[in-house]
Design a protein around this motif. Structure first.
Motif, PDB file in Angstrom:
ATOM      1  N   UNK A  30       0.814  -1.218   0.000  1.00 11.05           N
ATOM      2  CA  UNK A  30       0.000   0.000   0.000  1.00 11.05           C
ATOM      3  C   UNK A  30       0.849   1.270   0.000  1.00 11.05           C
ATOM      4  N   UNK A  31       2.178   1.130   0.167  1.00  9.25           N
ATOM      5  CA  UNK A  31       3.055   2.286   0.028  1.00  9.25           C
ATOM      6  C   UNK A  31       3.167   2.758  -1.419  1.00  9.25           C
ATOM      7  N   UNK A  32       3.045   1.829  -2.360  1.00  7.76           N
ATOM      8  CA  UNK A  32       3.349   2.178  -3.750  1.00  7.76           C
ATOM      9  C   UNK A  32       2.458   3.283  -4.308  1.00  7.76           C
ATOM     10  N   UNK A  33       1.140   3.271  -4.074  1.00  6.88           N
ATOM     11  CA  UNK A  33       0.341   4.408  -4.560  1.00  6.88           C
ATOM     12  C   UNK A  33       0.774   5.730  -3.935  1.00  6.88           C
ATOM     13  N   UNK A  34       1.252   5.686  -2.703  1.00  4.43           N
ATOM     14  CA  UNK A  34       1.693   6.928  -2.045  1.00  4.43           C
ATOM     15  C   UNK A  34       2.983   7.464  -2.654  1.00  4.43           C
ATOM     16  N   UNK A 140       2.246  23.412   6.610  1.00  5.92           N
ATOM     17  CA  UNK A 140       2.097  23.844   5.220  1.00  5.92           C
ATOM     18  C   UNK A 140       1.040  23.029   4.495  1.00  5.92           C
ATOM     19  N   UNK A 141       0.688  21.843   5.038  1.00  3.53           N
ATOM     20  CA  UNK A 141      -0.280  20.986   4.350  1.00  3.53           C
ATOM     21  C   UNK A 141      -1.672  21.086   4.973  1.00  3.53           C
ATOM     22  N   UNK A 142      -1.870  22.005   5.904  1.00  4.28           N
ATOM     23  CA  UNK A 142      -3.205  22.350   6.415  1.00  4.28           C
ATOM     24  C   UNK A 142      -4.003  21.158   6.926  1.00  4.28           C
ATOM     25  N   UNK A 143      -3.597  20.596   8.037  1.00  6.60           N
ATOM     26  CA  UNK A 143      -4.384  19.569   8.691  1.00  6.60           C
ATOM     27  C   UNK A 143      -5.627  20.182   9.323  1.00  6.60           C
ATOM     28  N   UNK A 144      -6.703  19.396   9.476  1.00  2.00           N
ATOM     29  CA  UNK A 144      -7.825  19.875  10.284  1.00  2.00           C
ATOM     30  C   UNK A 144      -7.407  19.986  11.748  1.00  2.00           C
ATOM     31  N   UNK A 145      -8.202  20.698  12.535  1.00  2.00           N
ATOM     32  CA  UNK A 145      -7.852  20.908  13.943  1.00  2.00           C
ATOM     33  C   UNK A 145      -7.830  19.599  14.720  1.00  2.00           C
ATOM     34  N   UNK A 146      -8.715  18.661  14.350  1.00  2.00           N
ATOM     35  CA  UNK A 146      -8.771  17.360  15.006  1.00  2.00           C
ATOM     36  C   UNK A 146      -9.248  16.316  14.010  1.00  2.00           C
ATOM     37  N   UNK A 147      -8.732  15.095  14.127  1.00  2.01           N
ATOM     38  CA  UNK A 147      -9.112  14.011  13.219  1.00  2.01           C
ATOM     39  C   UNK A 147      -8.778  12.683  13.906  1.00  2.01           C
ATOM     40  N   UNK A 148      -9.260  11.585  13.350  1.00  2.60           N
ATOM     41  CA  UNK A 148      -8.955  10.276  13.929  1.00  2.60           C
ATOM     42  C   UNK A 148      -8.030   9.509  13.000  1.00  2.60           C
ATOM     43  N   UNK A 149      -7.221   8.624  13.595  1.00  2.26           N
ATOM     44  CA  UNK A 149      -6.259   7.828  12.824  1.00  2.26           C
ATOM     45  C   UNK A 149      -6.318   6.376  13.295  1.00  2.26           C
ATOM     46  N   UNK A 200     -10.120   5.720   3.368  1.00  9.90           N
ATOM     47  CA  UNK A 200      -9.468   6.493   2.301  1.00  9.90           C
ATOM     48  C   UNK A 200      -8.294   7.297   2.849  1.00  9.90           C
ATOM     49  N   UNK A 201      -7.415   7.778   1.951  1.00  7.02           N
ATOM     50  CA  UNK A 201      -6.256   8.535   2.394  1.00  7.02           C
ATOM     51  C   UNK A 201      -6.658   9.687   3.312  1.00  7.02           C
ATOM     52  N   UNK A 202      -5.853   9.884   4.371  1.00  4.82           N
ATOM     53  CA  UNK A 202      -6.175  10.892   5.363  1.00  4.82           C
ATOM     54  C   UNK A 202      -5.094  11.946   5.495  1.00  4.82           C
ATOM     55  N   UNK A 203      -5.057  12.625   6.651  1.00  5.37           N
ATOM     56  CA  UNK A 203      -4.096  13.710   6.862  1.00  5.37           C
ATOM     57  C   UNK A 203      -2.639  13.293   6.715  1.00  5.37           C
ATOM     58  N   UNK A 204      -2.294  12.053   7.072  1.00  8.99           N
ATOM     59  CA  UNK A 204      -0.894  11.630   6.929  1.00  8.99           C
ATOM     60  C   UNK A 204      -0.488  11.592   5.460  1.00  8.99           C
ATOM     61  N   UNK A 205      -1.388  11.159   4.595  1.00  6.66           N
ATOM     62  CA  UNK A 205      -1.106  11.150   3.163  1.00  6.66           C
ATOM     63  C   UNK A 205      -0.900  12.560   2.642  1.00  6.66           C
ATOM     64  N   UNK A 206      -1.705  13.489   3.146  1.00  2.00           N
ATOM     65  CA  UNK A 206      -1.564  14.886   2.750  1.00  2.00           C
ATOM     66  C   UNK A 206      -0.179  15.413   3.155  1.00  2.00           C
ATOM     67  N   UNK A 207       0.252  15.085   4.364  1.00  5.29           N
ATOM     68  CA  UNK A 207       1.570  15.527   4.830  1.00  5.29           C
ATOM     69  C   UNK A 207       2.676  14.888   3.994  1.00  5.29           C
ATOM     70  N   UNK A 208       2.578  13.578   3.760  1.00  7.37           N
ATOM     71  CA  UNK A 208       3.603  12.870   3.000  1.00  7.37           C
ATOM     72  C   UNK A 208       3.717  13.432   1.589  1.00  7.37           C
ATOM     73  N   UNK A 209       2.575  13.642   0.939  1.00  5.14           N
ATOM     74  CA  UNK A 209       2.587  14.168  -0.424  1.00  5.14           C
ATOM     75  C   UNK A 209       3.246  15.543  -0.477  1.00  5.14           C
TER      76      UNK A 209
END
Length: 219
Positions: A30-34, A140-149, A200-209
């Motif tokens: 699942x790393x490959x799409x990222x 810089x990647x604008x996370x929401x104030x709170x989210x679940x992981x 689906x992809x979440x805040x960590x994907x946004x940061x990584x990208x």
């Protein structure tokens, strides 16, 4: 010297098949799409082979992936000494060359321990569960104030006695453990949950990208 278009070096979990006396290196598919669109070098858990692979290779970033316990983790059972040696060498290499490093779970723990943080065991709250994360610093990647992981780490990074050189970006619910941080002097980041496991992809994907897209290339 910097230029766009370098390689992403990604470390791998060490796995064992005791019934066959076999060991190998593994990265969740699942790393490959990222990592799509990047040139990816999967780093073997052998220092000599890793040095040979990366010698002269222009790097955009190093990703320290999850899996295995750090040797200094309390109650560590999933040991991987050859991986420990490779990742120690990679972090030293990154310090010398100003290379971007993104640590995921164990990788984040390795960065934090190198800076003087400590690990504790808190499996009930962080292993095999989902929990809330609260952002405490703008990114810089604008996370929401709170989210679940989705959380799979037994070992946690307490906020108490946290090293000042690692500004905290996000904490777990309760505010007593660090979930994400950066480095005050180096282009290094740590995330305690796995972006590849968020569907689906979440805040960590946004940061990584964002980090992989904006990292300069080091030589």
């Amino acid at each position: 010297m910097t230029r766009p278009g370098g390689w992403i070096a990604v470390t791998q979990r060490r796995v064992r098949f005791a019934e066959r006396g076999e060991e190998g290196d593994y990265l969740d598919a699942r790393w490959m799409p990222l990592l799509a669109g990047h040139r990816v070098a999967l780093v073997p858990n052998d220092v000599g082979a890793a040095r040979a692979l990366l010698a002269g290779l222009p790097l955009t970033a190093i990703v320290l992936s999850g899996g295995n316990d750090l040797p200094s983790a309390p109650g560590a059972t999933d040991h991987a000494p050859t991986r420990d040696a490779v990742e120690d060498w990679l972090l030293h290499h990154a310090e010398q060359h100003g290379t971007t490093v993104i640590g995921i779970c164990r990788g984040a723990q390795a960065i934090a321990m190198r800076a003087g943080a400590r690990l504790t065991d808190d499996a009930p709250r962080h292993a095999g569960t989902r929990h809330q994360v609260t952002a405490v610093r703008a990114t810089a990647w604008s996370w929401p104030a709170a989210f679940t992981v989705t959380s799979h780490h037994r070992h946690v990074l307490p906020t108490g006695s946290w090293p000042a050189v690692l500004p905290v970006i996000a904490v777990a619910d309760g505010g007593d453990t660090v979930e994400a941080f950066t480095h005050a002097c180096l282009p290094w980041w740590g995330l305690m949950w796995h972006p590849e496991r968020e569907q689906p992809p979440g805040p960590a994907t946004r940061a990584l990208s964002h980090l992989l897209t904006h990292a300069p290339q080091s030589v």
